[in-house]
Design an enzyme around this catalytic site. Structure first.
Site, PDB file in Angstrom:
ATOM      1  N   GLU A  83       0.841  -1.201   0.000  1.00  0.00           N
ATOM      2  CA  GLU A  83       0.000   0.000   0.000  1.00  0.00           C
ATOM      3  C   GLU A  83       0.872   1.245   0.000  1.00  0.00           C
ATOM      4  O   GLU A  83       2.004   1.235   0.502  1.00  0.00           O
ATOM      5  CB  GLU A  83      -0.888  -0.030   1.257  1.00  0.00           C
ATOM      6  CG  GLU A  83      -1.835   1.152   1.367  1.00  0.00           C
ATOM      7  CD  GLU A  83      -2.895   0.964   2.451  1.00  0.00           C
ATOM      8  OE1 GLU A  83      -2.791  -0.017   3.220  1.00  0.00           O
ATOM      9  OE2 GLU A  83      -3.808   1.802   2.525  1.00  0.00           O
ATOM     10  N   ASN A 125     -12.453  -1.103  -1.217  1.00  0.00           N
ATOM     11  CA  ASN A 125     -11.670  -1.680  -0.127  1.00  0.00           C
ATOM     12  C   ASN A 125     -12.370  -1.386   1.187  1.00  0.00           C
ATOM     13  O   ASN A 125     -12.694  -0.219   1.480  1.00  0.00           O
ATOM     14  CB  ASN A 125     -10.265  -1.067  -0.088  1.00  0.00           C
ATOM     15  CG  ASN A 125      -9.448  -1.609   1.073  1.00  0.00           C
ATOM     16  OD1 ASN A 125      -8.964  -2.738   1.017  1.00  0.00           O
ATOM     17  ND2 ASN A 125      -9.317  -0.836   2.146  1.00  0.00           N
ATOM     18  N   GLU A 126     -12.616  -2.401   1.942  1.00  0.00           N
ATOM     19  CA  GLU A 126     -13.219  -2.252   3.275  1.00  0.00           C
ATOM     20  C   GLU A 126     -14.363  -1.229   3.241  1.00  0.00           C
ATOM     21  O   GLU A 126     -14.380  -0.270   4.016  1.00  0.00           O
ATOM     22  CB  GLU A 126     -12.147  -1.883   4.311  1.00  0.00           C
ATOM     23  CG  GLU A 126     -11.101  -2.983   4.431  1.00  0.00           C
ATOM     24  CD  GLU A 126     -10.177  -2.870   5.637  1.00  0.00           C
ATOM     25  OE1 GLU A 126     -10.164  -1.822   6.309  1.00  0.00           O
ATOM     26  OE2 GLU A 126      -9.463  -3.864   5.908  1.00  0.00           O
ATOM     27  N   TYR A 154      -7.172  -9.882  10.055  1.00  0.00           N
ATOM     28  CA  TYR A 154      -5.942  -9.572  10.785  1.00  0.00           C
ATOM     29  C   TYR A 154      -5.958 -10.281  12.123  1.00  0.00           C
ATOM     30  O   TYR A 154      -6.913 -10.159  12.893  1.00  0.00           O
ATOM     31  CB  TYR A 154      -5.805  -8.064  10.992  1.00  0.00           C
ATOM     32  CG  TYR A 154      -5.359  -7.351   9.734  1.00  0.00           C
ATOM     33  CD1 TYR A 154      -4.057  -7.470   9.286  1.00  0.00           C
ATOM     34  CD2 TYR A 154      -6.244  -6.566   8.999  1.00  0.00           C
ATOM     35  CE1 TYR A 154      -3.618  -6.819   8.134  1.00  0.00           C
ATOM     36  CE2 TYR A 154      -5.825  -5.918   7.844  1.00  0.00           C
ATOM     37  CZ  TYR A 154      -4.510  -6.054   7.428  1.00  0.00           C
ATOM     38  OH  TYR A 154      -4.089  -5.415   6.288  1.00  0.00           O
ATOM     39  N   GLU A 208      -6.151  -9.263   2.396  1.00  0.00           N
ATOM     40  CA  GLU A 208      -5.310  -8.723   3.473  1.00  0.00           C
ATOM     41  C   GLU A 208      -5.347  -9.720   4.620  1.00  0.00           C
ATOM     42  O   GLU A 208      -6.422 -10.037   5.132  1.00  0.00           O
ATOM     43  CB  GLU A 208      -5.807  -7.350   3.947  1.00  0.00           C
ATOM     44  CG  GLU A 208      -5.561  -6.245   2.940  1.00  0.00           C
ATOM     45  CD  GLU A 208      -5.955  -4.865   3.434  1.00  0.00           C
ATOM     46  OE1 GLU A 208      -5.850  -4.592   4.645  1.00  0.00           O
ATOM     47  OE2 GLU A 208      -6.380  -4.058   2.582  1.00  0.00           O
ATOM     48  N   GLN A 262       1.948  -6.427   5.200  1.00  0.00           N
ATOM     49  CA  GLN A 262       2.246  -5.881   3.889  1.00  0.00           C
ATOM     50  C   GLN A 262       3.721  -6.122   3.593  1.00  0.00           C
ATOM     51  O   GLN A 262       4.484  -6.444   4.496  1.00  0.00           O
ATOM     52  CB  GLN A 262       1.957  -4.392   3.873  1.00  0.00           C
ATOM     53  CG  GLN A 262       0.508  -4.015   4.139  1.00  0.00           C
ATOM     54  CD  GLN A 262       0.208  -2.610   3.619  1.00  0.00           C
ATOM     55  OE1 GLN A 262       0.914  -2.044   2.805  1.00  0.00           O
ATOM     56  NE2 GLN A 262      -0.883  -2.043   4.143  1.00  0.00           N
TER      57      GLN A 262
HETATM   58  O1  AHR Z   1      -2.992  -2.878   5.960  1.00  0.00           O
HETATM   59  C1  AHR Z   1      -3.326  -1.669   6.593  1.00  0.00           C
HETATM   60  C2  AHR Z   1      -4.779  -1.322   6.457  1.00  0.00           C
HETATM   61  O2  AHR Z   1      -5.537  -2.315   7.070  1.00  0.00           O
HETATM   62  C3  AHR Z   1      -5.342  -1.289   5.063  1.00  0.00           C
HETATM   63  O3  AHR Z   1      -5.153  -0.090   4.416  1.00  0.00           O
HETATM   64  C4  AHR Z   1      -6.794  -1.506   5.279  1.00  0.00           C
HETATM   65  O4  AHR Z   1      -7.420  -2.077   4.178  1.00  0.00           O
HETATM   66  C5  AHR Z   1      -6.853  -2.347   6.527  1.00  0.00           C
HETATM   67  O5  AHR Z   1      -7.728  -1.842   7.451  1.00  0.00           O
END
Ligand code: AHR
Length: 502
Positions: free
Chosen positions: A25, A175-176, A247, A300, A351
């Site tokens: 990103e 995205n999200e 995550y 992600e 990332q």
């Molecule tokens: O990876 C960091 C952030 O986490 C990304 O920009 C977003 O999509 C997620 O919330």
């Protein structure tokens, strides 16, 4: 006795290389002074990209790289990142309120495509669905994919240095959108997606479009999204996949450097929960997509610890150090991906550099790979392999509300006559001696009729050890050549990752 049984007669099919994908990103230090140092830099570079990183990344055979966000996408105007670099605008961007850094746009579409070309990764664009019209994204895709001479946008690309179209197939729309991407409802997100994808379809390109799916366990989102999506036919909506973001430990905000036993197993349970996430979302999707035409795109995933432990000491947003706990999380997660290669179309670890669960840390002259890098290196031969069914027998831990956690994780595949078996010993304190069955067609073997193979182990005497600019080899894998035979025993140190190849 700990045991792994490989059944070569059972397979869920090919492990798509894309399950080993990456994410970069335009945030914090991922690009600037990370992946990208600029052509004028004293740091050795290729077209401005840090050469050491290009070389090590390429060695992983990266299948796909997602860009430019993340949340960054949702305020991104692709036109800011084309044309002469000196004329590109500096912009406040999605992350400005977090770190007060402006986007210089020195890395734009051409630079990203160049980085993909240099490393062999296929581009995966994340398109803004929140703050630009559908026509703006249609123009971006036309700019990227049309032959020079065919349209004004294609000619503009050629004039900007790339006469040949970019090899673009993967495009995520939004995205999200349940959060930073416009706080939409699932129904609204699906409606917007339908609008954008219909417009993109008019370009007649062979695109694999990805619709914005859920966060973690949020099945309500998946159901709402799918119900709206299913009101349209395939003809109208050329959708390839539905994204999910997961995550590990986001809410715990744990310290990346130190942990106690609970902190270790929190993350192991969290990684193992990836299986539940995939299966639950797939089951929810089945109601509207019973033939499973849509792929899950986990675009992600990774560990999310507290900020500030990386070499920039907090300057780079979300930058984290990583140790064997992060390596184990990657190993367990990748084993789960292999196991579920029939429903997963792509996954992108978050990332690539100087951020969450990164493979690289870099800044100025400093550069190191992390333990997570080594896991991707050890697992890379699974890409494109035929998944083989494995059964594991080892100590199991219980936690209320979660699936039982087996302290041994494994997956196997075969490709070009070679077998790859990856293993992770999740126990923080106990080594394991593991008997492996199903390695060869022979009923039983011995060292006398062994074949030659290689066994690589990633382990650190202290699992909290990290690689630094000063000591980039502190955590590194060790390979030995050994005889491989049916029923052989492998020793896995506590908190280790291993790969057997023969
Ligand atoms: O990876 C960091 C952030 O986490 C990304 O920009 C977003 O999509 C997620 O919330």
């Amino acid at each position: 006795m700990d045991c792994i049984r490989i059944d070569r007669t059972r397979s869920k099919g090919t492990i798509a290389p894309e399950l080993y994908g990456h994410f970069s990103e335009q945030i914090g230090g991922v690009f600037y002074d990370g992946i990208y140092v600029g052509e004028e830099s004293s740091v050795e570079n290729i077209h401005g990209f840090r050469k050491a990183l290009v070389d090590r990344f390429k060695a992983l055979k990266p299948p796909v790289l997602r860009w430019p966000g993340g949340c960054f996408s949702e305020t991104y105007d692709w036109r800011d990142g084309i044309g002469p670099k000196k004329d590109r605008p500096r912009r406040a961007n999605w992350w400005y309120s977090f770190d007060h850094r402006v986007e210089s746009n020195q890395v734009g579409t051409h630079e990203f495509m160049d980085f993909c070309r240099l490393t062999g990764a296929e581009p995966y664009l994340a398109a803004n669905m929140t703050s630009v019209p559908a026509l703006h994204i249609r123009d971006w895709i036309e700019y990227c994919t049309f032959p020079a001479g065919s349209t004004t946008l294609a000619d503009e690309r050629a004039a900007n240095g790339d006469p040949a179209p970019f090899p673009l197939r993967y495009v995520g729309i939004g995205n999200e959108n349940w959060g930073g991407g416009g706080q939409m409802s699932p129904e609204m997100c699906a409606r917007e997606y339908i609008r954008f994808s219909t417009i993109l379809k008019s370009l007649g390109q062979d695109l694999r479009l990805v619709m914005c799916g859920a966060n973690g366990d949020d099945l309500h989102w998946t159901r709402g999204l799918m119900a709206e999506w299913a009101k349209r036919s395939w003809q109208e909506m050329p959708t390839w996949g539905v994204s999910i973001h997961y995550y590990n430990n986001f809410l715990y905000g744990s310290d990346p450097l130190t942990f106690d036993e609970k902190g270790w197993y929190d993350e192991m349970f969290g990684a193992d929960h990836t299986r539940r996430i995939l299966l639950n979302h797939r089951a929810a999707m089945d109601e509207w997509d019973p033939e499973r035409k849509l792929k899950i795109v986990l675009d992600e995933w990774g560990n999310w610890h507290r900020d500030g432990s990386g070499p920039s000491h907090g300057f780079n947003l979300f930058e984290q150090q990583s140790n064997m706990r992060d390596a184990l999380v990657a190993a367990v997660t990748l084993n789960i991906f292999n196991e579920h290669c029939d429903i997963l179309g792509m996954a992108n670890v978050a990332q690539l550099c100087n951020n969450l669960h990164s493979l690289f840390l870099a800044g100025g002259d400093g550069f190191t790979v992390t333990p997570n890098y080594h896991v991707f290196d050890m697992y890379k031969e699974h890409q494109g392999g035929r998944q083989l069914h494995t059964e594991v027998q080892a100590e199991v831990l219980e936690r209320e509300g979660l699936d039982p956690l087996c302290t041994l994780s494994a997956s196997a595949s075969e490709k070009d006559g070679a077998l790859t078996l990856t293993l992770a010993n999740l126990s923080l304190t106990e080594a394991k001696t593991v008997t492996v069955e199903g390695l060869t067609a022979n009923a039983a073997g011995s060292e006398n009729n062994a074949r030659t193979g290689s066994f690589t182990v990633l382990h650190a005497a202290d699992p909290m050890t990290v690689n630094t600019f000063e000591d980039p080899e502190a955590v590194h894998p060790v390979t030995e050549t050994l005889g491989v035979y049916e029923g052989m025993r492998l020793t896995l140190p506590a908190a280790s990752v291993a790969v057997l190849r023969f």
